[in-house]
Write an enzyme that holds these catalytic residues in place. Structure first.
Site: not given
Ligand code: PLP
Length: 351
Positions: A16, A235
């Site tokens: 994702k 800044y």
């Molecule tokens: C993002 C997510 C993962 C992966 O989690 P990590 O901590 O990055 O390994 C797995 N399951 C769900 C439902 C998620 O939202």
């Protein structure tokens, strides 16, 4: 490495947010090559893009579920919604293509997404529900997996086990994220779902990182200058030189994901030496103090390491008061991105 650790369970990959900022498509290709056959994305749009790139041979789960403004995408791109609430389940049951697959998300205690245990029991008790929804599996998500001694871990484990026991027919169970994998066998079930660890983030915070770094971020020095005691930098004049200083201005700023919270606090590596960030990080650049870097070759054009083996993503996160996840997903779009593949580096496809 993660697949070996969870075997005989399978290992999916969470890609994702554009593969945690590193490019879901090149990452997806690399993972397919490594044998991964189940991917999770957040949105149908991410799923469609991944499907076009990797072809039909893998399952793509959409963690946001079945969204009514993207209905055709699930069919066109063979996306498996991860159904987490009763309305989505009813809509999917009505719309589902004959070969459509889905997951169900059961909440085991994070109270973010997922059917309540009561809603789940009602669903699981319905005759033939797995066939009607085309269920590929049941998932749940841990809230505290990065803190192994946290009492919520065994509590969620017991809740998820009870949820799986409510099913008349066995279905693939998926529980562990990256850190969950390191909680031990009990947490592996049938399909692990790592994200962050794939990208080199330490899944065992406070202990040695079992993962190798996968991303290296270099920034170019634009200018070098000497300032005297009492002169101000950047800044807000937020840094006042305590003595004569040699500074380098580096072309990485907060628009590139170098968090402004690292102002006067973080550092980069210059010729393998620590160079502190002085003054405020600005949009396109930051200023580093290279006074203690014993190298006369510090000049415009030289690359400094912002993230890499000597200053990994977790260290960069600590500098900015955040977590490696946010560092990676903040990486800007104007870097030249190069991918290591088959022993050589190549520019991002299409770049
Ligand atoms: C993002 C997510 C993962 C992966 O989690 P990590 O901590 O990055 O390994 C797995 N399951 C769900 C439902 C998620 O939202």
């Amino acid at each position: 490495m993660l697949a070996d650790r969870v075997a005989p369970a399978a290992c999916a990959a969470v890609v994702k947010a554009d593969g945690y900022g590193l490019g879901a498509i090149p990452v997806g290709h690399a993972l397919i090559k490594a044998g991964c056959r189940t991917f999770f994305v957040a949105t149908p749009g991410e799923g469609a893009a991944l499907r076009k790139a990797i072809g039909r041979g893998a399952t793509i789960g959409v963690l946001d579920g079945y969204l009514d403004d993207a209905v055709p995408a699930y069919r066109t791109h063979a996306l498996a919604p991860v159904l987490s609430e009763p309305g989505q389940i009813a809509a999917w049951e009505r719309d589902r293509p004959d070969d459509g697959r889905a997951f169900v998300h059961v909440d085991s205690g994070i109270n973010r997404l997922g059917l309540s245990p009561a809603d789940w029991r009602a669903l699981a008790g319905r005759e033939g529900i797995a066939e009607r929804l085309g269920l590929a599996g049941v998932i749940s998500h841990l809230a505290c997996a990065d803190v192994p001694e946290h009492p919520q871990n065994p509590h969620q484990l017991a809740t998820f086990r009870a949820a799986m026991a409510a099913l008349a027919v066995p279905l693939q169970a998926s529980f562990a994220n990256s850190s969950g994998i390191f909680l031990g066998r009990d947490y592996h079930f049938d399909l692990a779902r790592p994200g962050a660890a794939l990208y080199g983030v330490n899944p065992t915070p406070g202990r040695g990182n079992p993962m190798r770094p996968v991303v290296r971020l270099l920034g170019r020095i634009l200018q070098v200058r000497h300032i005297d005691r009492g002169e101000a930098v950047g800044y807000g004049a937020a840094f006042i030189a305590p003595g004569p200083r040699k500074l380098a201005t580096v072309a990485v700023g907060y628009a590139d994901g170098l968090h402004r919270s690292a102002s006067n606090r973080g550092h980069v590596l210059c010729q393998s030496h620590k160079a502190p960030i002085v003054g405020r990080v600005s949009m396109d650049m930051m200023t580093i103090d290279v006074s203690d870097v014993p190298d006369l070759a510090i000049r415009p054009g030289l690359a400094v390491e912002v993230i890499g083996p000597g200053h990994d993503v977790d260290a960069a996160a600590a500098d900015a008061g955040t977590i490696g996840y946010e560092i990676l997903t903040s990486l800007g779009r104007r870097y030249r991105r190069r991918y290591h593949r088959d022993g050589a580096f190549a520019d991002e496809p299409g770049a």
